[in-house]
Design a protein around this motif. Structure first.
Motif, PDB file in Angstrom:
ATOM      1  N   VAL A 483     -20.230 -20.617 117.889  1.00 44.55           N
ATOM      2  CA  VAL A 483     -20.743 -21.093 116.597  1.00 44.55           C
ATOM      3  C   VAL A 483     -22.202 -20.681 116.421  1.00 44.55           C
ATOM      4  O   VAL A 483     -22.621 -20.299 115.314  1.00 44.55           O
ATOM      5  N   ILE A 484     -22.978 -20.731 117.496  1.00 44.63           N
ATOM      6  CA  ILE A 484     -24.387 -20.318 117.423  1.00 44.63           C
ATOM      7  C   ILE A 484     -24.491 -18.845 117.050  1.00 44.63           C
ATOM      8  O   ILE A 484     -25.319 -18.445 116.215  1.00 44.63           O
ATOM      9  N   LYS A 485     -23.643 -18.009 117.645  1.00 42.71           N
ATOM     10  CA  LYS A 485     -23.632 -16.587 117.281  1.00 42.71           C
ATOM     11  C   LYS A 485     -23.267 -16.411 115.812  1.00 42.71           C
ATOM     12  O   LYS A 485     -23.842 -15.569 115.111  1.00 42.71           O
ATOM     13  N   ALA A 486     -22.291 -17.209 115.342  1.00 39.98           N
ATOM     14  CA  ALA A 486     -21.859 -17.096 113.944  1.00 39.98           C
ATOM     15  C   ALA A 486     -22.955 -17.519 112.973  1.00 39.98           C
ATOM     16  O   ALA A 486     -23.044 -16.988 111.864  1.00 39.98           O
ATOM     17  N   LEU A 487     -23.804 -18.467 113.386  1.00 42.70           N
ATOM     18  CA  LEU A 487     -24.915 -18.903 112.523  1.00 42.70           C
ATOM     19  C   LEU A 487     -25.912 -17.778 112.269  1.00 42.70           C
ATOM     20  O   LEU A 487     -26.661 -17.809 111.280  1.00 42.70           O
ATOM     21  N   HIS A 488     -25.950 -16.779 113.168  1.00 40.90           N
ATOM     22  CA  HIS A 488     -26.886 -15.658 113.033  1.00 40.90           C
ATOM     23  C   HIS A 488     -26.175 -14.347 112.707  1.00 40.90           C
ATOM     24  O   HIS A 488     -26.788 -13.283 112.783  1.00 40.90           O
ATOM     25  N   TYR A 489     -24.884 -14.430 112.345  1.00 42.90           N
ATOM     26  CA  TYR A 489     -24.091 -13.212 112.133  1.00 42.90           C
ATOM     27  C   TYR A 489     -24.619 -12.433 110.931  1.00 42.90           C
ATOM     28  O   TYR A 489     -24.649 -12.934 109.807  1.00 42.90           O
ATOM     29  N   ASP A 490     -25.044 -11.200 111.170  1.00 45.33           N
ATOM     30  CA  ASP A 490     -25.559 -10.343 110.098  1.00 45.33           C
ATOM     31  C   ASP A 490     -25.398  -8.896 110.549  1.00 45.33           C
ATOM     32  O   ASP A 490     -26.117  -8.433 111.431  1.00 45.33           O
ATOM     33  N   VAL A 491     -24.449  -8.182 109.950  1.00 43.24           N
ATOM     34  CA  VAL A 491     -24.128  -6.824 110.382  1.00 43.24           C
ATOM     35  C   VAL A 491     -24.569  -5.838 109.310  1.00 43.24           C
ATOM     36  O   VAL A 491     -24.193  -5.970 108.138  1.00 43.24           O
ATOM     37  N   ARG A 492     -25.370  -4.875 109.709  1.00 41.96           N
ATOM     38  CA  ARG A 492     -25.882  -3.866 108.775  1.00 41.96           C
ATOM     39  C   ARG A 492     -24.781  -2.876 108.418  1.00 41.96           C
ATOM     40  O   ARG A 492     -24.083  -2.353 109.286  1.00 41.96           O
ATOM     41  N   ARG A 493     -24.609  -2.658 107.130  1.00 39.35           N
ATOM     42  CA  ARG A 493     -23.664  -1.654 106.645  1.00 39.35           C
ATOM     43  C   ARG A 493     -24.346  -0.818 105.575  1.00 39.35           C
ATOM     44  O   ARG A 493     -24.469  -1.242 104.427  1.00 39.35           O
ATOM     45  N   GLY A 494     -24.783   0.358 105.978  1.00 40.72           N
ATOM     46  CA  GLY A 494     -25.473   1.231 105.028  1.00 40.72           C
ATOM     47  C   GLY A 494     -26.762   0.591 104.536  1.00 40.72           C
ATOM     48  O   GLY A 494     -27.573   0.092 105.323  1.00 40.72           O
ATOM     49  N   PRO A 495     -26.949   0.544 103.214  1.00 38.87           N
ATOM     50  CA  PRO A 495     -28.192  -0.009 102.671  1.00 38.87           C
ATOM     51  C   PRO A 495     -28.188  -1.528 102.529  1.00 38.87           C
ATOM     52  O   PRO A 495     -29.066  -2.104 101.912  1.00 38.87           O
ATOM     53  N   HIS A 496     -27.176  -2.190 103.061  1.00 40.97           N
ATOM     54  CA  HIS A 496     -27.107  -3.650 102.957  1.00 40.97           C
ATOM     55  C   HIS A 496     -26.467  -4.204 104.227  1.00 40.97           C
ATOM     56  O   HIS A 496     -26.229  -3.472 105.183  1.00 40.97           O
ATOM     57  N   SER A 497     -26.212  -5.509 104.246  1.00 37.84           N
ATOM     58  CA  SER A 497     -25.559  -6.131 105.404  1.00 37.84           C
ATOM     59  C   SER A 497     -24.505  -7.118 104.918  1.00 37.84           C
ATOM     60  O   SER A 497     -24.534  -7.568 103.776  1.00 37.84           O
ATOM     61  N   VAL A 498     -23.572  -7.456 105.812  1.00 41.24           N
ATOM     62  CA  VAL A 498     -22.552  -8.454 105.501  1.00 41.24           C
ATOM     63  C   VAL A 498     -22.652  -9.579 106.523  1.00 41.24           C
ATOM     64  O   VAL A 498     -23.130  -9.381 107.637  1.00 41.24           O
ATOM     65  N   GLY A 499     -22.188 -10.768 106.125  1.00 40.52           N
ATOM     66  CA  GLY A 499     -22.192 -11.889 107.064  1.00 40.52           C
ATOM     67  C   GLY A 499     -22.597 -13.217 106.480  1.00 40.52           C
ATOM     68  O   GLY A 499     -22.543 -14.234 107.161  1.00 40.52           O
ATOM     69  N   SER A 500     -22.994 -13.246 105.202  1.00 44.18           N
ATOM     70  CA  SER A 500     -23.436 -14.523 104.629  1.00 44.18           C
ATOM     71  C   SER A 500     -22.279 -15.536 104.610  1.00 44.18           C
ATOM     72  O   SER A 500     -22.496 -16.733 104.830  1.00 44.18           O
ATOM     73  N   HIS A 501     -21.048 -15.058 104.368  1.00 46.21           N
ATOM     74  CA  HIS A 501     -19.904 -15.975 104.353  1.00 46.21           C
ATOM     75  C   HIS A 501     -19.614 -16.510 105.755  1.00 46.21           C
ATOM     76  O   HIS A 501     -19.174 -17.651 105.912  1.00 46.21           O
ATOM     77  N   VAL A 502     -19.885 -15.709 106.784  1.00 41.58           N
ATOM     78  CA  VAL A 502     -19.688 -16.165 108.165  1.00 41.58           C
ATOM     79  C   VAL A 502     -20.708 -17.246 108.504  1.00 41.58           C
ATOM     80  O   VAL A 502     -20.374 -18.282 109.092  1.00 41.58           O
ATOM     81  N   ARG A 503     -21.959 -17.026 108.127  1.00 42.07           N
ATOM     82  CA  ARG A 503     -23.005 -18.017 108.412  1.00 42.07           C
ATOM     83  C   ARG A 503     -22.742 -19.320 107.663  1.00 42.07           C
ATOM     84  O   ARG A 503     -22.965 -20.414 108.186  1.00 42.07           O
ATOM     85  N   ASP A 504     -22.264 -19.193 106.430  1.00 41.80           N
ATOM     86  CA  ASP A 504     -21.919 -20.377 105.637  1.00 41.80           C
ATOM     87  C   ASP A 504     -20.796 -21.160 106.319  1.00 41.80           C
ATOM     88  O   ASP A 504     -20.848 -22.393 106.433  1.00 41.80           O
ATOM     89  N   ALA A 505     -19.761 -20.451 106.791  1.00 47.65           N
ATOM     90  CA  ALA A 505     -18.642 -21.108 107.472  1.00 47.65           C
ATOM     91  C   ALA A 505     -19.076 -21.724 108.798  1.00 47.65           C
ATOM     92  O   ALA A 505     -18.584 -22.786 109.198  1.00 47.65           O
ATOM     93  N   ALA A 506     -20.011 -21.071 109.502  1.00 53.31           N
ATOM     94  CA  ALA A 506     -20.518 -21.623 110.764  1.00 53.31           C
ATOM     95  C   ALA A 506     -21.255 -22.941 110.517  1.00 53.31           C
ATOM     96  O   ALA A 506     -21.149 -23.887 111.312  1.00 53.31           O
ATOM     97  N   ALA A 507     -21.986 -23.014 109.400  1.00 53.04           N
ATOM     98  CA  ALA A 507     -22.646 -24.276 109.041  1.00 53.04           C
ATOM     99  C   ALA A 507     -21.607 -25.357 108.736  1.00 53.04           C
ATOM    100  O   ALA A 507     -21.807 -26.536 109.061  1.00 53.04           O
ATOM    101  N   TYR A 508     -20.484 -24.949 108.149  1.00 51.64           N
ATOM    102  CA  TYR A 508     -19.393 -25.898 107.886  1.00 51.64           C
ATOM    103  C   TYR A 508     -18.817 -26.437 109.196  1.00 51.64           C
ATOM    104  O   TYR A 508     -18.469 -27.621 109.293  1.00 51.64           O
ATOM    105  N   VAL A 509     -18.717 -25.583 110.222  1.00 52.87           N
ATOM    106  CA  VAL A 509     -18.252 -26.037 111.540  1.00 52.87           C
ATOM    107  C   VAL A 509     -19.202 -27.110 112.079  1.00 52.87           C
ATOM    108  O   VAL A 509     -18.757 -28.163 112.572  1.00 52.87           O
ATOM    109  N   CYS A 510     -20.501 -26.850 111.982  1.00 48.59           N
ATOM    110  CA  CYS A 510     -21.491 -27.832 112.467  1.00 48.59           C
ATOM    111  C   CYS A 510     -21.405 -29.134 111.683  1.00 48.59           C
ATOM    112  O   CYS A 510     -21.559 -30.226 112.246  1.00 48.59           O
ATOM    113  N   TRP A 511     -21.175 -29.018 110.389  1.00 49.60           N
ATOM    114  CA  TRP A 511     -20.992 -30.214 109.549  1.00 49.60           C
ATOM    115  C   TRP A 511     -19.764 -31.000 110.012  1.00 49.60           C
ATOM    116  O   TRP A 511     -19.792 -32.228 110.101  1.00 49.60           O
TER     117      TRP A 511
END
Length: 680
Positions: A483-511
């Protein structure tokens, strides 16, 4: 001038009334408060409704538009309408019922009366939900044939196909009639006994024959399953209520045969595609409403077709179809497993994390007295559990769990979310040993080679397991690092990154952790999670992730008891203060960093993630945020942080080099302003 003075007096009176009302809110009931805040518009709505009721029809079409525009404002606040639903719906449905009896079904005028009224009722359905609305529909036995005849008239009337801005009420009338039928088909009598066509023909039907009234309902419901609009869902609801009646085995088996043909059809046109979605949706509704005894016999037939359809091209092209297939799959699994409350699940307030990891025979007996049985890793104690011996899990359940685990990796969020809920529901009916296997499979979704969808689905599944008490405290040491890794999940893809939905879901796990576990089990876990939650709350790029992390921290502080500086931090990192990224980085984070245990995690987050971020504005903001923390420990920044930064200034990655150079300059300036002298 006189008019202005009157308006001013009125406003002052209204303000005075509002002030008095605010004082009384604390002592009034919920219903009174809701009525007060909806009172101004309610007067207008009530006057329009009174006019409709007194005339027995909608005489002014603009009144329908006015009511609907008012209701649409409450799309996100449907509970405000609850005190008024009965007083709005009952008189309108009475008009539909009485006018149909008065004018007769064959009258062409009846549809002109029903359509505008249906628009008003359907607008309430969209705001408050159909379950809240149908409670106030009339449900006399004599209304069943009336509603069927009305729906047939709406169904057989040719629809207007021209492009138009305002609805003519055709769709709304069909939806309201279908919802009305979903209540009426539950009449506590044999439907053949209220079917006048049987009585008028002076005949009777055989034991294995289906009443003509039932055939009519099933007939147009099948037609609506091919519809792309809301009628498809409502037709599935009607079928689920009708076909799961005890006196409908013949009709159910006939419908199952029809769905088998639809599921195995190779047609690829648009109508066939929507019919396929409708059939799967209807089956999912039937498996939700039906009894296990009736549905067990049809499971093998349906599962064979469903398992093939999941692998088909139609499913791969349609997220909606995959969602309903996952929903149907989990409900088939629940039908195969006996309904029981697992005695091994976590119910809290009984044992601590240390006790859960190593159970002895004596502590196990003690926990039994407290109402909790927790899994022991030793097979000797597992064999003593009678449920592990008696539980016979069908082979089909393994296939179903595999499908649900695959659904957690789906490309669409709605499918992953449905699969996560399915994993939670199915696991709640398994033994403790099998639930551990499910958890191990879920944790495999967090492997380094998996994509962001897999991580997101895994987080949702973990949250569902925790929420239902199926994730035992003994498993938390395996889960928390993920879960700690998921809270910081941010993968670079070209000129942007993906992972905001993973971090949001990780916060839901903590909740979910905060709501599920007793404070004795969460003490050590919260100490691990809180620095990472607050790092995300202060430094995440996306506002929804910052707010989700802060909400999870607030939930844990509120439910887990006395946490150091918890209330102060919650007051600082509130919903509104985190809305601005600059305020979060510079002010909120700086305020939180003064408390013990947060400075170093904050510095690590900025140093390793944010100063090398692909977003230039974020890099620049991160360097300012890093400099703002210098005042708390200048020696640490001078001796450790600067030493780390210097090599980064020569990095081959342009973003890292730019951020490190800016940060080094900001730190040197901040150290100088703090009066700290750097060594030569």
């Amino acid at each position: 001038m006189a008019t202005r003075e009157e308006e001013t007096c009125k406003k002052e009176e209204e303000m005075g009334i509002a002030a008095n009302d605010e004082e009384d809110d604390e002592h009034d009931s919920k219903e009174r408060v809701l009525q007060r805040y909806f009172l101004q518009e309610w007067k207008l709505v009530k006057s329009l409704l009174d006019d409709i009721v007194s005339n027995g029809r909608v005489s002014d079409p603009s009144s329908v538009h006015k009511i609907r525009s008012i209701m649409d404002k409450y799309q996100e606040q449907g509970q405000l309408l609850e005190p008024y639903l009965e007083s709005m719906i009952s008189p309108l449905m009475f008009i539909i019922r009485s006018k149909t009896i008065e004018l007769g079904i064959d009258s062409d005028e009846i549809l002109q009366i029903i359509k505008p009224i249906s628009i008003i009722i359907y607008s309430l359905v969209t705001v408050s939900g159909y379950k809240a609305v149908i409670k106030f529909f009339p449900h006399q036995v004599s209304d069943l044939e009336l509603a069927v005849s009305l729906l047939e008239k709406c169904h057989n009337t040719s629809s207007v196909t021209s492009v138009r801005q305002e609805s003519t009420g055709e769709m709304e009338a069909k939806c309201v009639m279908l919802l009305w039928l979903s209540i009426l088909v539950l009449v506590p009598f044999d439907i053949s006994s209220v079917d006048t066509s049987i009585v008028n023909s002076s005949g009777s039907i055989g034991v294995d024959e289906v009443a003509p009234l039932v055939l009519r309902i099933i007939g147009f419901s099948k037609d609506y399953l091919s519809n792309a609009g809301p009628m498809r869902t409502m037709a599935g609801l009607v079928l689920s209520k009708l076909l799961t009646r005890p006196d409908m085995p013949k009709a159910l088996s006939s419908f199952i045969e029809w769905t088998k043909e639809v599921l195995s059809s190779t047609a690829d046109d648009v109508v066939s595609h929507f019919q396929l979605i409708g059939a799967v949706e209807a089956l999912a509704a039937i498996f939700k409403a039906g009894s296990r005894k009736v549905l067990l016999d049809v499971v093998p037939t349906i599962w064979n077709d469903v398992s093939v359809l999941i692998q088909s091209g139609s499913a791969s092209r349609s997220p909606l179809l995959r969602k309903y297939l996952v929903k149907l799959t989990q409900r088939i699994g629940l039908t195969c497993l006996p309904h029981r409350l697992p005695t091994w699940r976590y119910v809290g307030r009984a044992s601590s994390l240390g006790e859960n990891i190593s159970l002895s025979a004596s502590t196990k007996n003690n926990q039994l007295n407290h109402g909790v049985i927790l899994e022991n890793s030793e097979s000797e104690e597992n064999s003593n559990c009678p449920e592990d011996e008696d539980m016979d899990v069908p082979e089909i359940v393994e296939e179903i769990i595999e499908v649900l685990l695959s659904g957690l990796k789906d490309t669409d969020t709605v499918v992953r979310w449905s699969a996560a809920k399915g994993i939670g529901r199915v696991t709640s009916r398994l033994t403790s040993g099998l639930s551990e296997e499910v958890l191990s499979s879920v944790l495999e979704l967090f492997a380094p080679g998996e994509g962001d969808g897999s991580w997101h689905g895994g987080c949702l599944a973990l949250a569902e397991l925790a929420r239902r008490g199926l994730l035992l405290p003994s498993s938390l040491p395996k889960v928390v690092p993920v879960v700690i890794k998921a809270l910081h999940y941010d993968v670079r893809r070209g000129p942007h990154s993906v992972g905001s939905h993973v971090r949001d879901a990780a916060a839901y796990v903590c909740w979910a952790f905060g709501r599920a576990y007793h404070h004795t089990d969460m003490r050590n876990v919260l100490e691990q999670l809180s620095p990472h939650l607050l790092s995300a709350a202060c430094y995440d790029r996306e506002v929804n992730c910052r707010r989700a992390a802060a909400a999870a921290f607030q939930e844990n502080v509120g439910r887990q008891g006395n946490y150091p500086h918890g209330i102060d931090i919650v007051n600082t990192a509130d919903y509104f203060s985190l809305s601005s990224r600059t305020n979060s980085y510079i002010h909120v984070a700086t305020c939180i960093a003064q408390y013990e245990g947060y400075l170093h995690p904050f510095v690590d987050e900025l140093l390793h993630s944010k100063i090398s971020h692909w977003d230039r504005s974020l890099r620049e903001l991160a360097t300012e945020a890093l400099a703002a923390l210098v005042r708390y420990d200048a020696a640490y920044f001078a001796d450790f942080v600067l030493e780390k930064l210097i090599p980064f200034t020569l990095s081959s990655d342009l973003c890292t080099r730019h951020g490190a150079t800016l940060a080094a300059g900001e730190l040197v300036l901040a150290l100088h302003q703090c009066g700290y002298d750097l060594p030569n």
